[in-house]
Write an enzyme that holds these catalytic residues in place. Structure first.
Site, PDB file in Angstrom:
ATOM      1  N   ASP A 105      -5.793 -12.212   3.475  1.00 58.62           N
ATOM      2  CA  ASP A 105      -7.035 -11.554   3.884  1.00 58.62           C
ATOM      3  C   ASP A 105      -8.145 -11.888   2.882  1.00 58.62           C
ATOM      4  O   ASP A 105      -9.280 -11.422   3.024  1.00 58.62           O
ATOM      5  CB  ASP A 105      -6.860 -10.039   4.085  1.00 58.62           C
ATOM      6  N   ASP A 116      -3.146 -10.216  -2.572  1.00 58.48           N
ATOM      7  CA  ASP A 116      -3.711  -9.782  -1.300  1.00 58.48           C
ATOM      8  C   ASP A 116      -5.170  -9.373  -1.573  1.00 58.48           C
ATOM      9  O   ASP A 116      -5.509  -9.040  -2.712  1.00 58.48           O
ATOM     10  CB  ASP A 116      -2.905  -8.580  -0.780  1.00 58.48           C
ATOM     11  N   HIS A 170       0.808  -1.238   0.000  1.00 54.60           N
ATOM     12  CA  HIS A 170       0.000   0.000   0.000  1.00 54.60           C
ATOM     13  C   HIS A 170       0.833   1.276   0.000  1.00 54.60           C
ATOM     14  O   HIS A 170       0.372   2.308  -0.476  1.00 54.60           O
ATOM     15  CB  HIS A 170      -0.932   0.041   1.213  1.00 54.60           C
ATOM     16  N   HIS A 209      -6.565  -6.708  -0.844  1.00 54.83           N
ATOM     17  CA  HIS A 209      -6.637  -5.277  -1.165  1.00 54.83           C
ATOM     18  C   HIS A 209      -5.781  -4.935  -2.389  1.00 54.83           C
ATOM     19  O   HIS A 209      -4.746  -5.558  -2.622  1.00 54.83           O
ATOM     20  CB  HIS A 209      -6.147  -4.448   0.027  1.00 54.83           C
TER      21      HIS A 209
HETATM   22  C1  SP5 Z   1      -1.591  -5.040   3.924  1.00 56.78           C
HETATM   23  C2  SP5 Z   1      -3.067  -4.886   4.166  1.00 56.78           C
HETATM   24  O1  SP5 Z   1      -3.808  -5.840   4.061  1.00 56.78           O
HETATM   25  N1  SP5 Z   1      -3.514  -3.664   4.569  1.00 56.78           N
HETATM   26  C3  SP5 Z   1      -4.883  -3.385   4.771  1.00 56.78           C
HETATM   27  C4  SP5 Z   1      -5.125  -2.170   5.612  1.00 56.78           C
HETATM   28  C5  SP5 Z   1      -6.569  -1.852   5.772  1.00 56.78           C
HETATM   29  N2  SP5 Z   1      -6.809  -0.828   6.748  1.00 56.78           N
HETATM   30  C6  SP5 Z   1      -8.090  -0.198   6.855  1.00 56.78           C
HETATM   31  C7  SP5 Z   1      -9.234  -1.117   6.534  1.00 56.78           C
HETATM   32  C8  SP5 Z   1     -10.602  -0.466   6.735  1.00 56.78           C
HETATM   33  C9  SP5 Z   1     -11.652  -1.483   6.452  1.00 56.78           C
HETATM   34  N3  SP5 Z   1     -12.942  -1.061   6.838  1.00 56.78           N
HETATM   35  C10 SP5 Z   1     -13.821  -2.085   7.373  1.00 56.78           C
HETATM   36  C11 SP5 Z   1     -14.034  -3.261   6.414  1.00 56.78           C
HETATM   37  C12 SP5 Z   1     -14.878  -4.348   7.028  1.00 56.78           C
HETATM   38  N4  SP5 Z   1     -15.149  -5.394   6.056  1.00 56.78           N
HETATM   39 ZN    ZN Z   2      -4.702  -6.677   2.438  1.00 57.14          ZN
END
Ligand code: SP5
Ligand code: ZN
Length: 374
Positions: A305, A219, A178, A221
């Protein structure tokens, strides 16, 4: 296959704001402990890197890839806050006021200047609040990125007395995909995939040119930081990720790269609650988007994840499904004789994180062992 680990990756422990609550960060040292426990029950060779064996190569690689002011910030801001009496030594820093540019373009230069206020600096060098900085964050991030430097040199030319591994797994923590070269975010401080690509090129004397290297990011994300780093280059970036999920502003399939990098970026967003069958069909497409004919190296940004129970994910993938995911990717690397650096990104279910990784690695080994008829 070789697994690289450095005990320093356990040192960073911080907090995050999640759902308007300040909680211990989901990205925590126990993630790596879960993996180490699961690996103990396997025959995978784990090489523990102690101390700073890659210290000399890493700073050079970081200065080539990341912003110098940002690196200095990561190294010193915690001590600066402690000295100013803002926090105690055992507390973390979170950013507070993010720059949002709403002025005419001619004001951009002043706007981007480093704020003199030490509170404000933390938000100048971050894009969200999920990347607290504590006293060991920088050294931990260095250890994490250092694993990829070691993996790169071993893949490019194996050390004397070591077997020639075609796949090296780095137990990176903190993750990296990220953050860009001057903004922490999403639990990431140094972009490990960027460091892996740069150090692979450096280790081969830049014989491995951009078109010889690709990144497959699985991942949950979108790897916004990795995408942005390579967006104008011919290093292929392919990502499968949750649609309309964090980091929210990138990851659309229309993002195809810019200038020289046009056509080298491929995003595969997947809807909430996607099933494993849907995931596999998308993985096939993602693997087709990789330029296997020219690839010498592939960097896999591997996050768990995507697991069904993950608090940050929404896919319906079970522990045993990672076997198939690992074998599908490994089959391609086997046929095309592509060497691989696998980097850990996210994955937050402590109970099953290790099992998920072992399942993936078992699938990888299964596909690598058999003779593949193409
Ligand atoms: C490396 C990695 O996986 N970083 C991810 C960081 C995410 N941080 C904030 C996530 C906010 C998610 N909001 C709630 C989602 C519930 N499904
Ligand atoms: Zn992630």
């Amino acid at each position: 296959m070789l697994v690289l680990y450095n005990p320093k990756v356990l040192d960073h422990v911080t907090v995050e704001l999640l759902g308007a609550k300040l909680i211990p960060a989901l990205e925590c040292p126990a993630r790596i402990s879960s993996i180490l426990v699961a690996l103990q029950e396997t025959n995978y060779e784990v090489l523990t890197i102690d101390g700073n064996e890659d210290e000399a190569k890493l700073p050079a690689c970081l200065r080539r890839t990341h912003d110098s002011g940002y690196l200095d910030h990561l190294e010193h801001i915690h001590a600066t806050w402690v000295a100013a009496g803002n926090i105690e030594m055992d507390e973390s820093i979170l950013p507070e006021c993010f720059p949002v540019f709403t002025m005419p373009p001619e004001n951009k230069h002043d706007f981007l200047k480093l704020p003199t206020d030490v509170f404000a600096r933390t938000s100048h060098y971050a894009f969200d609040m999920s990347s607290g900085i504590m006293k060991d964050t920088y050294s931990c991030a260095l250890a994490s990125a250092g694993l990829t430097v070691r993996a790169s040199s071993l893949l490019a030319s194996p050390a004397a007395g070591m077997s020639d591994h075609k796949t090296i797994v780095c137990l990176c923590r903190p993750p990296g995909h990220h953050c860009d070269t001057k903004h922490a975010g999403g639990y990431c401080y140094l972009n490990n995939a960027v460091v892996a690509v740069e150090s692979l090129q450096n280790a081969t004397g830049y014989v491995a040119s951009d078109e010889n290297i690709a990144i497959l990011d699985i991942d949950f994300h979108h790897g916004n930081g990795t995408q942005s780093y390579f967006y104008s280059r011919k290093v292929t970036y392919v990502s499968i990720h949750g649609q309309n999920e964090y980091p929210y502003y990138t990851g659309n399939s229309s993002e195809r790269g810019f200038e020289s990098g046009r056509g080298y970026n491929h995003n595969f967003p997947l809807a909430r609650d996607s099933t494993f069958a849907q995931y596999l069909a998308t993985l096939d497409q993602a693997l087709e988007a990789l330029n296997w004919e020219t690839l010498q190296y592939v960097v896999v940004s591997l996050g768990f994840d995507t697991f069904r129970l993950d608090p940050l994910g929404s896919f319906q993938i079970e522990v045993n499904d990672y076997f198939k995911i690992g074998s599908c990717i490994a089959k391609k690397t086997k046929v095309h004789e592509t060497r691989t650096v696998i980097l850990l990104e996210g994955g937050y279910v402590l109970e099953q994180l290790g099992e998920c990784l072992v399942s993936f690695l078992n699938g990888w080994e299964d596909a690598s062992a058999v003779t593949v008829r193409s």
